[in-house]
Design an enzyme around this catalytic site. Structure first.
Site: not given
Ligand code: MRU
Length: 360
Positions: A52-53, A91, A198, A239, A249
């Protein structure tokens, strides 16, 4: 956020140890994982033990602070700068990771300073970022809740709840605020979000903790519900947000946005301003992560005996393409909910957010 009535953040630091909620074990097992060094930190981000960002951003900040706390005086600056570089390669899509690492590199790491002061400053900056993230997400909840009418049915994709940030979450924060602070009735349609699920693993688990009524739907059900008039509003996370308002996203967001527009359903993106990348002119230049094909070819879960295991769900001969994210062009987005208010998804809207003005 509360788990079994106890307040938690998704990530925090105790001494030199980083502690996180171990996400791949959810919803079956709630476990706190200790991260003791850079290798463990990189593995935790890569393997989505923390994801998650916002949470990735906080992990990057704490990770660099931890690397500094453990670095020897003799080669302190080389060690810390190389750790920052390694963290940046974990990432590629979530902007929050780059926001915090770049701030630490340009604002704090100064070879003229002594290692002791730098260690303290990096630790303080990591804590500041985690607090910023939690507070920004709370404000997103407050602004976003105004869009949710009593009795609304809200659709969301992936997990942009508290597990994806330090606390509160982005897309789910307006729902939590509307239900818990404003006592509205809200129903949430949770996209399963293949391949890592998720939605069905994490968002659904959060909503159970918060006692919010919801239904998990396979990703291909969303369009049908929109067409039937079953969805009033869509809120998703982000994101990375480009300077023109395009949004990267979780894969599948674009399809949801297009069908929402076709059916006249307002589609909002919720994200703290740390998700904006002013150097990215448009969505086309956002790096999109391609992940291991096993995430698509296998599923992980609990069998009827309560054992956790991984099973193959596709022919042994098949391979898969696993794109982690997609880009939703700004024209499909009704507004971006930030800690500063709700802004149009446009060049002007984004520069207003970055200038610090708000309409909230
Ligand atoms: O690949 P993930 O799980 O790290 O994906 C990030 C996300 O959580 C989503 O894309 C989310 O909707 C926005 S970031 C909170």
């Amino acid at each position: 956020m509360k788990v079994n009535n106890k307040h938690y953040r998704t990530i925090w630091m105790e001494g030199e140890t980083i502690r996180i909620i171990n996400q791949p074990l959810l919803p079956h097992k709630f476990e706190i994982l200790n991260i003791n060094n850079l290798e463990e930190l990189k593995r935790a981000i890569n393997d989505m033990q923390i994801r998650g960002a916002g949470a990735i951003g906080a992990a990057a900040g704490y990770g660099l602070a931890q690397a500094a706390l453990k670095a020897k005086d003799e080669n302190f600056f080389e060690t810390v700068i190389s750790a920052a570089d390694e963290i940046k390669h974990t990432r590629p899509t979530a902007q929050n990771l780059f926001t915090i690492i770049n701030r630490m590199l340009s604002g704090i790491i100064d070879k003229e300073q002594n290692p002791g002061d730098t260690r303290k400053a990096l630790k303080a900056e990591a804590e500041r970022y985690a607090d910023y993230d939690a507070n920004a997400c709370k404000m997103i909840g407050k602004f976003g809740a105004e869009l949710i009418k009593d009795g609304a049915k809200v659709s969301t994709h992936c997990n942009a709840g508290w597990l994806a940030f330090v606390d509160w979450g982005s897309a789910l924060s307006p729902v939590y605020y509307a239900v818990n602070e404003q006592k509205k009735n809200v129903f949430v349609y949770v996209d399963e979000t293949r391949p890592r699920c998720q939605g069905s693993r994490l968002t659904a688990w959060e909503l159970v903790q918060e006692k919010i009524p919801h239904a998990i739907i396979a990703d291909n059900v969303t369009g049908a519900l929109m067409w039937k008039g079953e969805i009033d509003l869509v809120i998703v996370g982000a994101d990375r947000i480009a300077a023109n308002g395009d949004v990267a996203n979780k894969i599948g967001t674009y399809s949801s946005a297009v069908v929402a527009k076709e059916n006249g359903i307002p589609f909002y993106v919720a994200a703290p301003s740390s998700t904006i990348d002013p150097d990215c002119e448009s969505g086309g230049s956002i790096p999109i992560e391609e992940r291991n094909q096993d995430e698509t070819l296998y599923m992980f879960g609990m069998d009827d005996k309560g054992d956790l295991s991984r099973v193959r769900i596709s022919p042994a001969e098949s391979s898969a393409l696993n794109l982690g994210f997609d880009v939703t062009p700004a024209e499909y987005i009704k507004g971006i909910i930030t800690e500063k208010g709700i802004f149009p998804a446009s060049k002007e809207g984004i520069s207003t957010i970055l200038r610090g003005n708000h309409n909230g």
